[in-house]
Design a protein around this motif. Structure first.
Motif, mmCIF file in Angstrom:
data_model
loop_
_atom_site.group_PDB
_atom_site.id
_atom_site.type_symbol
_atom_site.label_atom_id
_atom_site.label_comp_id
_atom_site.label_asym_id
_atom_site.label_seq_id
_atom_site.Cartn_x
_atom_site.Cartn_y
_atom_site.Cartn_z
ATOM 1 N N VAL A 125 -8.750 4.079 -2.602
ATOM 2 C CA VAL A 125 -8.143 3.053 -2.931
ATOM 3 C C VAL A 125 -9.083 2.291 -4.242
ATOM 4 O O VAL A 125 -10.209 2.241 -4.000
ATOM 5 N N LEU A 205 -3.996 -3.287 -0.844
ATOM 6 C CA LEU A 205 -2.959 -3.239 -2.052
ATOM 7 C C LEU A 205 -2.392 -4.653 -2.019
ATOM 8 O O LEU A 205 -2.176 -5.260 -3.292
ATOM 9 N N GLN A 210 -5.431 -0.654 -5.880
ATOM 10 C CA GLN A 210 -4.489 0.454 -6.349
ATOM 11 C C GLN A 210 -4.825 1.702 -5.749
ATOM 12 O O GLN A 210 -5.961 2.289 -5.607
#
Length: 346
Positions: A125, A205, A210
């Motif tokens: 992420v 998130l 992302q």
């Protein structure tokens, strides 16, 4: 004559009452024991984690009890959870496949009895919307779990290698507990991190993170690690325990196979409800993980490994520097107890 008959009847009644009273007293003082004592097995774990669900469910669904067993799950910090196998403090351990490879290369001797997952559940992420590709992490810092020998670190290294980013030159892959992610992101000290479970990824998130690499995406993960399947989460015991206690090992696998069979047909709601006794206060997290697991097909309902998954595990564990040689599947797995469990279940 009437008096004699009445006297005899009274005597018969008195004897009958004494006999009944004697039976009652005997039943109260010498009750039959009907409860069978269960054998306790200690199962260690690095953390309480959803992806070992079939083993937890074997306990909460009563399948261990059916086999005469009771599981004592113990979370271990500070030392590897598998160390307890060799000290005699535990009979089984739940770890990542990388640990099984390290133990066997080190010559300690242990076998994976079953794999509880069949897909890579991790994701890489980006900290913010500025980091949406692997290339965008260049000159940044990426967190890869709590130690360099673990699966998260191996995954981070594989992702960097796939993107052509050289660790220490193009990007810094560091160790950090997930509890430290939020503060490091806020301070601008972290550009990417490995999320090891769906709930952890969701929280990142929700705070602007992302997804750069989704480990459950077959095409993407096959490109990065060489296999769409990856049996990461496993149940393991020592070679010595297998040799000395094959009957107990078989009982454990009978229970775990039953739990896998139940889990395959259960709804996320049912799975979360049955796991809750071992995850107190985590209702929302359990349900989210169970739904995510069902949607992405992460759990293994057979317990077996694949050759491609094993080869990818070798590659990733070497990449992290945790092992240096090539092990064989026979050195790492013993699925004969699993075979017998499934045969018994038909």
């Amino acid at each position: 004559m009437k008096k004699l008959i009445a006297l005899m009847l009274a005597l018969v009644l008195a004897l009958g009452l004494c006999a009944c009273g004697g039976n009652d007293t005997q039943e109260e003082t010498t009750p039959e024991e009907t409860t069978e004592e269960l054998q306790t097995i200690v199962i260690t774990e690095p953390v309480r984690g959803y992806h070992w669900a079939p083993v937890y469910l074997a306990q909460t669904l009563g399948y261990f009890a059916e086999e005469g067993l009771e599981a004592d799950f113990q979370s271990v910090s500070g030392t590897p959870p598998y160390a307890a196998l060799f000290s005699g403090d535990a009979q089984f351990t739940m770890v990542g496949i990388e640990s099984a490879l390290m133990v066997n290369e080190g010559g300690q001797g242990a076998k994976v009895l079953a794999s509880t997952s069949q897909k890579y559940p991790y994701s890489l992420v980006g900290a913010t919307g500025d980091y949406t590709t692997l290339e965008s992490l260049k000159n940044g810092i990426v967190a890869g779990g709590v130690n360099t020998s673990g699966g998260p670190y191996s995954f981070a290294m594989a992702c960097m290698n796939y993107a052509g980013l050289t660790p220490e030159t193009d990007v810094s892959v560091i160790t950090m507990a997930s509890t430290g992610y939020a503060a490091a992101i806020q301070a601008g000290e972290l550009q990417g991190m490995v999320a090891t479970n769906p709930w952890g990824a969701k929280n990142l998130l929700d705070n602007g993170g992302q997804v750069i690499v989704d480990g459950t995406d077959d095409a993407v993960i096959a490109d990065i690690i060489g296999s769409a399947s990856y049996e990461l989460f496993v149940l393991m015991t020592s070679d010595e325990y297998i040799s000395a206690n094959p009957e107990t090992v078989q009982k454990v696998m009978n229970a775990v196979a039953k739990a896998m069979q139940w889990m395959e047909n259960a709804t996320p709601e049912e799975i979360a409800e049955m796991m809750l006794p071992l995850f107190e206060g985590a209702e929302e997290e359990l349900l989210y993980d169970a739904q995510y697991d069902k949607e992405r097909g992460i759990a293994s309902y057979t317990g077996y490994h694949t050759e491609s998954g094993f080869q990818s595990a070798l590659t990733l564990t070497k990449l992290a520097g945790s092992i240096s040689g090539d092990l064989t599947e026979d050195q790492v797995y013993d699925e004969t107890f699993l075979d017998k469990a499934w045969e018994a279940l038909g």
